[in-house]
Design an enzyme around this catalytic site. Structure first.
Site, short mmCIF file in Angstrom:
data_model
loop_
_atom_site.label_atom_id
_atom_site.label_comp_id
_atom_site.label_asym_id
_atom_site.label_seq_id
_atom_site.Cartn_x
_atom_site.Cartn_y
_atom_site.Cartn_z
N ARG A 260 5.91 32.80 30.76
CA ARG A 260 6.23 33.35 29.42
C ARG A 260 7.71 34.07 29.65
NH1 ARG A 260 5.12 38.41 28.28
NH2 ARG A 260 3.08 38.28 29.26
N TYR B 279 19.08 29.42 5.73
CA TYR B 279 17.91 28.45 5.85
C TYR B 279 16.70 29.38 5.00
CZ TYR B 279 13.96 26.05 8.01
OH TYR B 279 12.70 25.31 8.13
N ASP C 142 24.40 30.46 12.67
CA ASP C 142 23.54 29.35 12.77
C ASP C 142 24.34 28.00 12.52
OD1 ASP C 142 21.64 27.36 12.43
OD2 ASP C 142 20.31 28.55 11.04
N LYS D 91 16.31 20.05 15.46
CA LYS D 91 17.10 18.95 14.63
C LYS D 91 18.03 18.25 15.43
CE LYS D 91 14.92 21.59 11.42
NZ LYS D 91 15.57 22.63 10.75
C1 LIG Z 1 15.09 23.87 10.48
C2 LIG Z 1 16.16 25.08 10.49
C3 LIG Z 1 16.02 26.29 11.02
C4 LIG Z 1 14.60 26.77 11.65
O1 LIG Z 1 14.21 26.17 12.73
P1 LIG Z 1 12.55 25.69 13.13
O2 LIG Z 1 13.08 24.82 14.56
O3 LIG Z 1 11.98 24.78 12.20
O4 LIG Z 1 12.00 26.87 13.29
C5 LIG Z 1 16.86 27.38 11.01
N1 LIG Z 1 18.04 27.06 10.50
C6 LIG Z 1 18.47 25.86 10.11
C7 LIG Z 1 19.90 25.55 9.58
C8 LIG Z 1 17.49 24.73 9.99
O5 LIG Z 1 17.85 23.74 9.65
#
Ligand SMILES: *Cc1c(COP(=O)(O)O)cnc(C)c1O
Length: 394
Positions: free
Chosen positions: A60, A113, A185, A210
């Site tokens: 963990r 997001y 982000d 992504k």
């Molecule tokens: C998809 C996404 C998230 C969240 O990520 P997950 O892996 O789905 O939890 C956060 N920020 C952006 C810009 C995203 O495209």
């Protein structure tokens, strides 16, 4: 990997974070499923447990496969420290909940997001944390709110799905003048196109689900940056428990070996497709920072090395037109994901902004006829033919 001279992003994608030789001279990072790590010598065990010696105790907290994935991202972002979590949202939550305390003030933008936006509007206020969400591109307003008091400045650039930008140098400078921690982000830009740490950010996070993973087969999140902050996020995450699974870490790490190739191909195609759409009479708007018609094209050229594989466009005729358009596409998944080798399309009304009402979406500049397009690595001629077929059905 240490190198006698600075590695380029392609070399870092392939070799970054990997320590050779590995177990039994394997050339690839092993997937270590072991939950715990055994010690015969109590003194050594104690040194590892206290962090005085490298090693692992319990899955963990840390794991060798997860470590290799984290180091690769850190090398790509030019970061001194890194930690990860099970999903992008897990890393965003861990960052916010580890660093914020009651009566602190967060400044961010309206277009973050959807999940992030819900933390801001639903969860943080319950802990008496004030969150101010500014118009996403109104830099004067953002600076004014920062100056009024800011403990954490949270940016996302470009945004999802309207590809709005924030000036990282300008806003990081304002954030630091107010004593704020600056978090970015960087999911849409990827480390290939943008390294916010170089432009003043303290922390950079990704939904590794992504572009980093790139194959839509593993969830993960990662945050890099200042060591003192990463230590606090790690301390929270290991207790919160949303640990990245070693199997997912391996898939993400393997995907990242082609990150630079995928992003180069995706943005080359995205520019062609966006240019085609911008001239089409059935298209009301195209949002792509690489187009000279994009209102922040100059800023994009200043702070990004490439414009990425994501764009969105509006169909005249609203959601009904989208309903006719989507089934015509052969080489595109209609799905709530992005950043993969396959092209993925979806209306924000069903994907990134499904949590909002139609009115809230409209207020964010997301008309019901908007289509988000994540360009894959297919041949661009096939993607163009798909768009043509789709538009003739509208
Ligand atoms: C998809 C996404 C998230 C969240 O990520 P997950 O892996 O789905 O939890 C956060 N920020 C952006 C810009 C995203 O495209």
């Amino acid at each position: 990997m240490t190198s006698p001279h600075p590695m380029g992003p392609g070399t870092r994608s392939v070799w970054g974070g990997e320590r050779h030789p590995m177990t039994d001279r394997a050339t690839q990072v092993p997937v270590v499923h072991s939950v715990s790590f055994g010690y015969d010598d109590l003194d050594e065990w104690l040194r590892v447990a206290r962090g005085e010696q490298d090693g692992h105790i319990y899955g963990r907290n840390t794991n060798p496969t997860v470590d290799a994935f984290e180091r690769k991202v850190a090398e790509l972002e030019g970061a001194e420290a890194v930690t990860s979590a099970a999903t992008g949202m897990a890393v965003i939550s861990a960052t916010l909940f580890a660093l914020l305390r009651p009566r602190m003030r967060v400044v961010s933008v309206k277009d973050t997001y959807g999940g992030t936006s819900r933390i801001f509007t639903e969860f943080l206020p319950a802990y008496e944390i004030e969150v101010v969400l500014c118009d996403t591109t109104d830099h004067d307003a953002i600076e004014a709110e920062i100056a009024a008091g800011c403990d954490l400045l949270y940016l996302e650039t470009p945004t999802n799905p309207t590809l709005k930008l924030q000036d990282l140098v300008r806003l990081s400078t304002a954030g630091h003048a107010a004593g704020a921690v600056v978090v970015v982000d960087n999911t849409f830009a990827t480390p290939i196109n943008q390294n916010p740490l170089e432009q003043g950010a303290d922390l950079v996070l990704h939904s590794a689900t992504k572009f980093l993973g790139g194959h839509a087969d593993a969830l993960g999140g990662v945050v890099v940056g200042r060591e003192d902050l990463i230590e606090r996020i790690f301390a929270y995450r290991e207790i919160n428990g949303a640990t990245l699974h070693p199997e997912a870490a391996y898939l993400l790490l393997r995907g990242m070996k082609t990150l630079h190739l995928r992003v180069e191909r995706q943005q080359e195609s995205a520019l062609r497709l966006a240019t085609y759409l911008a001239e089409h009479p059935k298209v009301s708007v195209v949002n792509y920072p690489g187009l000279s018609s994009h209102p922040q094209h100059e800023l994009a050229r200043k702070q990004m090395r490439g414009f990425g594989g994501m764009f969105s466009f509006g169909l005249r005729g609203g959601l009904e037109a989208v309903g006719r358009f989507l089934p015509q596409l052969t080489f595109a998944h209609g799905a709530a994901n992005l950043g993969a080798v396959e092209t993925i399309v979806g209306p924000p009304a069903t994907t990134s902004h499904v949590e909002l009402t139609a009115e809230q979406r409209e207020a964010l500049g997301i008309p019901e006829g908007l289509v988000r397009y994540s360009t894959g690595i297919e041949d661009v001629e096939d993607l163009l033919a798909d768009l043509e077929r789709g538009l003739s059905a509208v």
